[in-house]
Enzyme design. Structure first.
Site, mmCIF file in Angstrom:
data_model
loop_
_atom_site.group_PDB
_atom_site.id
_atom_site.type_symbol
_atom_site.label_atom_id
_atom_site.label_comp_id
_atom_site.label_asym_id
_atom_site.label_seq_id
_atom_site.Cartn_x
_atom_site.Cartn_y
_atom_site.Cartn_z
ATOM 1 N N CYS A 94 0.853 -1.206 0.000
ATOM 2 C CA CYS A 94 0.000 0.000 0.000
ATOM 3 C C CYS A 94 0.882 1.248 0.000
ATOM 4 O O CYS A 94 1.877 1.306 0.732
ATOM 5 C CB CYS A 94 -0.878 -0.019 1.246
ATOM 6 S SG CYS A 94 -1.798 1.513 1.440
ATOM 7 N N GLU A 124 3.786 -5.808 8.896
ATOM 8 C CA GLU A 124 4.043 -4.437 8.411
ATOM 9 C C GLU A 124 5.186 -3.808 9.210
ATOM 10 O O GLU A 124 6.082 -3.167 8.662
ATOM 11 C CB GLU A 124 2.778 -3.578 8.541
ATOM 12 C CG GLU A 124 3.033 -2.129 8.132
ATOM 13 C CD GLU A 124 1.931 -1.162 8.569
ATOM 14 O OE1 GLU A 124 0.746 -1.490 8.411
ATOM 15 O OE2 GLU A 124 2.276 -0.073 9.066
ATOM 16 N N ASN A 223 -5.816 -3.393 12.340
ATOM 17 C CA ASN A 223 -6.783 -2.282 12.287
ATOM 18 C C ASN A 223 -8.121 -2.703 12.869
ATOM 19 O O ASN A 223 -8.829 -1.897 13.463
ATOM 20 C CB ASN A 223 -6.870 -1.694 10.875
ATOM 21 C CG ASN A 223 -7.679 -2.536 9.915
ATOM 22 O OD1 ASN A 223 -8.907 -2.512 9.958
ATOM 23 N ND2 ASN A 223 -7.018 -3.291 9.052
#
Ligand code: SF4
Length: 287
Positions: A94, A124, A223
């Protein structure tokens, strides 16, 4: 009883983009391998597995000729390893994650020790630390920085993209209040994802209005867990579910309104199933 969806829901831009690239790559090459799940949602991973995308944990498990980098990115070491094996590499990282990776690289190259506010075990975060040349650390606990025996003279702070903004500010504050008088330089970079911020704000607004919040998403999705924590922090009863099948009729008893939000890897089909199940329970009077 009212059942309301949050204003920001479903796939985010980064996930949509990654899945589009993956679909095109499968179309072009047939079978491909993704380094880890391409997004943190089992239904999506299963669907792409049927189309020809096999998820592997490590580069050495890749047996084909095409490696797909997932939306949460990987470290440059991993990219080098794939390139050295002569694989075709398709990168779906992303752009927001890429920004955090670039920030880590630039800080490190400038001689600044990098602190990432994030879960050290999240892919990540591991990837971002790799872009810092592993010259730094990832943590959610400011004390592990403020209690360092040898504080580096120059510190740079950045965040995992999907973290709660208020918690990042508190992390920065608590570090700054202790280290500023002891070190030469403290740089603070905002690497939070705007889409996540908007989604969190919309979920919070809804959680304050309703008596029950259903957060739909993967339990391994940063998230999603963050959304559930935020909704729960308002005092509203909150349940995190991965699918509609996990919703229990008892949860609806005595509620006046239900709110629904989702992590960023949840397809419309799963949202539809959740709404259908809640509507059905509502009409059957299980509330
Ligand atoms: S949540 Fe933000 S950073 Fe993560 S994939 Fe979606 S757009 Fe990118």
């Amino acid at each position: 009883m009212d059942i309301e969806k949050a204003s920001e829901i479903g796939f985010c831009f980064g996930v949509k983009r990654a899945l589009k690239i993956l679909e095109e790559t499968i179309g072009e090459y047939g079978k491909v391998e993704t380094l880890g799940p391409v997004v943190h949602n089992q239904q999506v991973v299963d669907r792409f597995s049927q189309l020809g995308a096999r998820a592997v944990d490590r580069p050495d498990q890749i047996t084909g000729s095409v490696a797909v980098i997932p939306s949460h990115g990987v470290s440059p070491d991993t990219l080098d390893e794939l390139a050295s094996r002569g694989l075709k590499v398709v990168d779906t990282t992303c752009p927001n994650v890429r920004r955090a990776q670039s920030a880590a690289r630039d800080l490190s190259q400038a001689g600044v020790w990098v602190v990432i506010f994030g879960d050290p075990l999240h892919p990540e975060v591991k990837g971002i630390l790799g872009w810092a040349g592993h010259k730094g650390m990832a943590t959610l606990d400011s004390v592990s920085i403020t209690h360092l025996h040898d504080l580096p003279a120059r510190l740079g702070l950045l965040s995992q993209t999907t973290r709660n903004p208020a918690q990042y500010v508190a992390f920065v504050d608590s570090i700054a209040s202790v280290v500023l008088s002891k070190i030469d330089e403290l740089r603070i970079i905002n690497t939070l994802c705007n889409i996540t911020k908007r989604r969190q704000a919309a979920a919070l607004e809804l959680a304050r209005k309703v008596s029950l919040m259903i957060v739909v998403g993967g339990r391994n999705s940063a998230n999603t867990r963050c959304l559930a924590e935020m909704c729960s922090s308002t005092g509203t009863e909150t349940h995190l579910v991965e699918t509609a099948a996990e919703i229990e009729g008892d949860w609806l008893k005595g509620q006046r309104a239900i709110g629904v939000t989702t992590g960023t890897s949840i397809p419309d089909s799963v949202i539809g199933e959740v709404m259908l199940k809640l509507d059905g329970m509502n009409h059957r009077g299980q509330s």
